[in-house]
Motif scaffolding. Structure first.
Motif, PDB file in Angstrom:
ATOM      1  N   TYR A 209       0.793  -1.223   0.000  1.00 30.90           N
ATOM      2  CA  TYR A 209       0.000   0.000   0.000  1.00 30.90           C
ATOM      3  C   TYR A 209       0.830   1.280   0.000  1.00 30.90           C
ATOM      4  N   LEU A 210       2.045   1.242   0.507  1.00 29.74           N
ATOM      5  CA  LEU A 210       2.846   2.463   0.495  1.00 29.74           C
ATOM      6  C   LEU A 210       3.167   2.886  -0.938  1.00 29.74           C
ATOM      7  N   SER A 211       3.486   1.927  -1.785  1.00 26.74           N
ATOM      8  CA  SER A 211       3.835   2.247  -3.173  1.00 26.74           C
ATOM      9  C   SER A 211       2.638   2.185  -4.114  1.00 26.74           C
ATOM     10  N   ASP A 212       1.573   1.481  -3.708  1.00 25.70           N
ATOM     11  CA  ASP A 212       0.397   1.329  -4.559  1.00 25.70           C
ATOM     12  C   ASP A 212      -0.867   1.475  -3.711  1.00 25.70           C
ATOM     13  N   PRO A 213      -1.213   2.714  -3.329  1.00 27.06           N
ATOM     14  CA  PRO A 213      -2.370   2.927  -2.445  1.00 27.06           C
ATOM     15  C   PRO A 213      -3.683   2.416  -3.023  1.00 27.06           C
ATOM     16  N   GLY A 214      -3.769   2.316  -4.351  1.00 34.48           N
ATOM     17  CA  GLY A 214      -4.996   1.844  -4.985  1.00 34.48           C
ATOM     18  C   GLY A 214      -5.021   0.365  -5.269  1.00 34.48           C
ATOM     19  N   PHE A 215      -4.178  -0.419  -4.586  1.00 28.49           N
ATOM     20  CA  PHE A 215      -4.072  -1.848  -4.869  1.00 28.49           C
ATOM     21  C   PHE A 215      -5.421  -2.556  -4.770  1.00 28.49           C
ATOM     22  N   SER A 216      -6.199  -2.267  -3.738  1.00 26.29           N
ATOM     23  CA  SER A 216      -7.473  -2.975  -3.578  1.00 26.29           C
ATOM     24  C   SER A 216      -8.454  -2.610  -4.687  1.00 26.29           C
ATOM     25  N   LYS A 217      -8.399  -1.369  -5.195  1.00 25.31           N
ATOM     26  CA  LYS A 217      -9.237  -1.006  -6.340  1.00 25.31           C
ATOM     27  C   LYS A 217      -8.846  -1.818  -7.570  1.00 25.31           C
TER      28      LYS A 217
END
Length: 430
Positions: A209-217
């Protein structure tokens, strides 16, 4: 997993019978005595949040909302969202609910949304929004995965400072193990599988999540799967800790309460847990001095996976929706109630201008300082399985994630196996 679910359904069935006097939306068949409207409120009790705390707050806030009488319901375990879904399936969704994930309920038209005017006093009024609407008051920010540690154990093992990087954490664990000290406490026994999550939450926060905050989207829109290299790396770190013997082998058989008791008794040097442990330790000090540090990342950034939200939601079918919303807002803005929950459960209240009580203990202050620094450094991330709003994974995935976390912690499954199972669980939900 099926056995866990069947057990939960059995519990819910018994409680549904007990609630047979209620109708759709958790409404009482008749108004309360004196013409007041009786509204049901779903709560949950933990070692930090006993019945007396809830009863006091409900009585106090009820006095500020003429015409309402609150009937308290208590979730039979910590998994509030699953229990609320079980009640909803039989037409008994409570009128007011605290810390129930609104996903699914909101899209199904089961929750009332709060207007911009009703949200004007919140520091983050759009937090947790689902398609532009807020269905849960954005009341609290709670770090979900910090590392609390036994300072005496660190000294005995020759560790002079808390680790900041993953490599330093592994070195510290090796020193602790060599000194005859179990490095990391874990939990997740019985119905408290949520306590299994915090190691995984930490690694996913730092590596995903630090590098890809939209991972869950990206998971929900199908552009990524859990087999993504970042998620594989984060999951592999948990498996690595288990493989190296750095996790308490007895931990996953313990309930949440016993998990905390074991750490207090010296079962392990480090205790991955949310900020509520800070107030628990300040209010009832262990026999050893406790410190706290953020989850170590590869480059030393102090990452703090956090749930921002977790407030009250209101059923769209409540006997009196406006009265229920008024109670929810008064609950949130009542300083005595906010202070009581801050002192008991280490919440960082996000009502604009709120300041925690001046006499909060030192571990709470240290925890708050770590969170505030992460806010400044922009290293606050979502927390795996309890992400909020449009950025959240399906609420129905929470329990499977927790159960798979236990498999990682015990070494029953490696990272590849767990991720394969997680992708299958998600595909089944879709």
């Amino acid at each position: 997993m099926a056995a866990r679910w069947n057990k939960a359904v059995a519990v819910a069935t018994l409680l549904t019978v007990a609630l047979a006097g209620c109708t759709s939306g958790g409404k009482a068949k008749e108004s309360a005595a004196g013409g007041d409207v009786e509204l049901t409120m779903l709560t949950f009790e933990t070692p930090n949040l006993p019945a007396a705390l809830w009863d006091s707050a409900i009585a106090r806030v009820s006095q500020k909302v003429p015409g309402v009488k609150i009937k308290k319901l208590v979730t039979p375990n910590i998994d509030r969202t699953t229990y609320a879904k079980q009640l909803a399936s039989s037409g008994q969704l409570p009128d007011i609910m605290l810390a129930v994930n609104p996903q699914g309920f909101a899209e199904g038209g089961q929750l009332a949304d709060f207007s911009k005017d009703e949200l004007k006093d919140f520091a983050s009024p759009e937090s947790g929004a689902i398609k532009g609407k807020v269905y849960q008051l954005p009341t609290n920010a709670q770090p979900q995965s910090l590392l609390y540690y036994n300072k005496a154990d660190f000294t005995k093992a020759g560790i002079t400072a808390p680790p900041k990087t993953w490599t330093e954490l592994l070195t510290a664990c090796a020193k602790l193990k060599a000194a005859g000290i179990t490095p990391i406490a874990v939990g997740g026994g019985g119905q408290d599988t949520f306590a299994s999550m915090y190691t995984w939450v930490g690694t996913v926060g730092t590596d995903v999540y630090l590098s890809d905050p939209g991972f869950s989207k990206e998971i929900t829109d199908g552009s990524k799967t859990f087999d993504d290299p970042l998620f594989v790396k984060a999951t592999g770190k948990v498996a690595q800790l288990a493989e190296l013997g750095y996790l308490d082998p007895k931990g996953t058989s313990r309930s949440y309460a016993d998990h905390e008791k074991a750490f207090r008794a010296g079962s392990a040097a480090m205790y991955p847990m949310g900020s509520w442990f800070a107030t628990s330790a300040d209010n009832d000090k262990p026999k050893f001095a406790v410190g706290v540090f953020a989850w170590p990342s590869d480059d030393g950034k102090a990452v703090v996976p956090t749930l921002t939200g977790g407030g009250l939601s209101v059923s769209a079918k409540a006997d009196n929706v406006e009265l229920a919303k008024k109670f929810a807002l008064e609950w949130t803005k009542d300083k005595e109630t906010s202070d009581a929950f801050t002192k008991a459960d280490g919440t960082f209240n996000t009502v604009a201008g709120y300041q925690p009580p001046a006499d909060m203990g030192p571990l709470f202050q240290q925890t708050l300082a770590i969170y505030n620094q992460a806010v400044k450094d922009q290293t606050v991330t979502p927390a795996l399985s309890i992400e909020q709003g449009d950025n959240g994974l399906p609420a129905d995935l929470t329990v499977p994630v927790q159960q798979l976390a236990v498999e990682l912690l015990t070494g029953k499954s490696d990272a590849h196996t767990v991720i394969t199972k997680l992708d299958k669980e998600y595909a089944a939900l879709k």
